[in-house]
Motif scaffolding. Structure first.
Motif, mmCIF file in Angstrom:
data_model
loop_
_atom_site.group_PDB
_atom_site.id
_atom_site.type_symbol
_atom_site.label_atom_id
_atom_site.label_comp_id
_atom_site.label_asym_id
_atom_site.label_seq_id
_atom_site.Cartn_x
_atom_site.Cartn_y
_atom_site.Cartn_z
ATOM 1 N N LEU A 121 5.957 -10.925 16.908
ATOM 2 C CA LEU A 121 7.030 -11.110 18.071
ATOM 3 C C LEU A 121 8.473 -11.622 17.200
ATOM 4 O O LEU A 121 9.396 -11.139 17.637
ATOM 5 C CB LEU A 121 6.447 -12.171 18.906
ATOM 6 N N VAL A 122 8.367 -12.836 16.174
ATOM 7 C CA VAL A 122 9.310 -13.400 15.639
ATOM 8 C C VAL A 122 10.252 -12.301 14.869
ATOM 9 O O VAL A 122 11.332 -12.224 14.999
ATOM 10 C CB VAL A 122 8.895 -14.537 14.634
ATOM 11 N N ALA A 123 9.347 -11.288 14.559
ATOM 12 C CA ALA A 123 10.167 -10.198 13.644
ATOM 13 C C ALA A 123 10.813 -9.310 14.322
ATOM 14 O O ALA A 123 11.830 -9.110 13.741
ATOM 15 C CB ALA A 123 9.034 -9.403 12.475
ATOM 16 N N ASP A 124 10.258 -9.330 15.349
ATOM 17 C CA ASP A 124 11.039 -8.320 16.499
ATOM 18 C C ASP A 124 12.451 -8.880 17.072
ATOM 19 O O ASP A 124 13.313 -8.337 17.254
ATOM 20 C CB ASP A 124 10.206 -7.912 17.565
ATOM 21 N N LEU A 125 12.075 -10.258 17.206
ATOM 22 C CA LEU A 125 13.413 -10.973 17.809
ATOM 23 C C LEU A 125 14.592 -10.945 16.662
ATOM 24 O O LEU A 125 15.568 -10.913 17.060
ATOM 25 C CB LEU A 125 12.747 -12.392 18.167
#
Length: 472
Positions: free
Chosen positions: A251-255
């Motif tokens: 999720l953090v990578a996508d954000l």
């Protein structure tokens, strides 16, 4: 390598995959307060829809109750280590994030229950929330006893309307099957999964359809079997190879890819539907989403927080060959009233997850959970470590030498507050003008509920003008 759950991402302006005709396409600016899974999911959905998103998190890492820590050189989940498979919500979302191939099922040996009298039995196989689907099954009779099984069968022959109007799990089961089923089967499972007593847990939230199935089938046991027959084959829970914390990594990578601005250590002191005040700065927003626990929500609303205690997880990494056979399956749940242990459950994680057994290299990972006031933040480390080793020995039926402990860790989480009344489940729990509440306090505990509600809230915010009255 930097841990993405501790990295601060900054981005420029709107990004995402386009949302032609949506409010976001016109420049919706959203602020998400809280960087647990609910906040991360909402921020991702809003950014994918074209919104400019600012995510504020008070802690120094993202993920909330989903995180990792290293114990005796092994990277382990520090919080939730599995998710419910019902409905396929989490699996579908993991697929979107490219993690579908790493979804794994637990070992099939199942868990045990440790009773108040010190006896331990494998949990019955045909249950739902611990409610038996066959009261005459040997594994049920073995746990509750033949007299209690006969009494439960008698109660369940009552007209289906008896107990059908009960709101909470406890009174519902008590009316249909009696105290023994509730105390010896349902309470240990509900306490281990939902960290609440069944008397305090809304039935329709944790088992939607069970009440209707009772009225349709004529008995609670038949209702349980009918719902189990409708469920897809396989385990009721699953996990991720490498740990659930990989969900937060993804999720953090996508954000970061979507240009979401993330501020860690952000002290939010006030918010409403039009603005957020953080570290003395007032930020005007088109939409404000609150994804923090109920206690923090009360504080932001200017009300006294009403914390209801702690849940403390103790992880032990031990060298004990007698545990190789998995003597109590994937772990043990503790029935109320047990005097020989203080823990409410132990998970034998290296039995439950074969990938972890490979990683541990012959050692065993045990996770014990404690409620307050049995264990508090002030409980000394040396005392807690000794208690955990002794409890693991009793619950698993194997004496564990304290000298065989290679490493240990403690993690404390705020216990969930009293459940939200049904009539308030779709509204803000704390009356903050125009603020949209998401997360476990309104969605219910568990990744499936949290992810589904966060996505639905983001979709509503991205809808055409006029469809979301709370947004100015």
């Amino acid at each position: 390598m930097t841990d993405p759950m501790r990295a601060t991402s900054t981005g420029d302006g709107p990004a995402g995959d386009g949302a032609g005709g949506s409010r976001a396409a016109a420049g919706l600016h959203a602020v998400v307060v809280g960087g647990g899974v609910a906040g991360l999911v909402a921020a991702r959905e809003l950014a994918r829809g074209g919104s400019r998103v600012l995510l504020l998190e008070a802690a120094d890492r993202l993920g909330g109750e989903v995180g990792r820590h290293t114990v005796a050189g092994i990277d382990l989940d520090s919080g939730a280590e599995s998710f419910a498979t019902r409905g396929g919500t989490v699996a579908a979302y993991l697929d979107e994030l490219g993690l579908a191939d790493d979804i794994v099922l637990p070992d099939g040996r199942g868990a045990w229950v440790h009773q108040a009298d010190g006896e331990a039995f494998p949990l019955p196989r045909t249950g739902l929330l611990g409610i038996p689907g066959d009261l005459s099954a040997p594994d049920v009779v073995r746990v509750i006893g033949p007299d209690a099984a006969a009494e439960a069968a008698r109660l369940d022959r009552q007209p289906p309307e008896v107990g059908a109007d009960e709101v909470a799990v406890g009174p519902f089961v008590r009316a249909r099957m009696g105290d023994a089923v509730l105390d010896r089967l349902v309470t240990p499972i509900v306490g281990g999964v939902h960290s609440r007593h069944p008397d305090d847990l809304p039935l329709d939230r944790v088992s939607p359809g069970l009440r209707t199935a009772l009225l349709r089938e004529g008995s609670l046991a038949a209702a349980v079997l009918s719902l189990r027959a409708l469920a897809p084959a396989g385990s009721a829970v699953a996990g991720l190879r490498g740990g659930n914390a990989r969900l937060v990594d993804a999720l953090v990578a996508d954000l970061d890819r979507l240009g979401v601005e993330i501020r860690l250590g952000a002290d939010v002191t006030a918010l409403d539907g039009a603005s957020v005040t953080v570290d003395g700065e007032r930020i005007v927003a088109d939409a404000v989403v609150l994804a923090v626990g109920d206690g923090a929500g009360r504080a932001l609303a200017g009300r006294a927080s009403s914390a209801e205690g702690l849940i403390t997880l103790v992880t032990l990494v031990v060298r004990e060959p007698a545990l190789d056979a998995g003597p109590r399956g994937t772990g043990v749940l503790v029935a109320p009233g047990a005097l020989d242990v203080r823990a409410k459950a132990v998970t034998h994680a290296t039995v439950k997850w074969p990938w972890l057994a490979e990683l541990a290299g012959g050692r065993h990972v045990l996770r014990l959970s404690y409620d307050s006031p049995v264990v508090e933040r002030t409980t000394p480390d040396a005392e807690l470590r000794a208690v955990a080793v002794a409890d693991a020995s009793v619950l698993l039926g194997v004496r564990i030498d304290p000298e065989a402990v290679d490493g240990w860790a403690r993690v404390a989480w705020d216990a969930p507050l009293a459940p939200v009344p049904e009539e308030a489940c779709t509204a803000s729990v704390i009356p903050l003008a125009g603020v949209h509440r998401i997360g476990g306090a309104v969605a219910g505990r568990g990744l499936a509920a949290v992810i589904a509600q966060a996505r639905a809230t983001a979709a509503a915010l991205l809808a055409p003008e006029g469809s979301v009255p709370a947004i100015r």
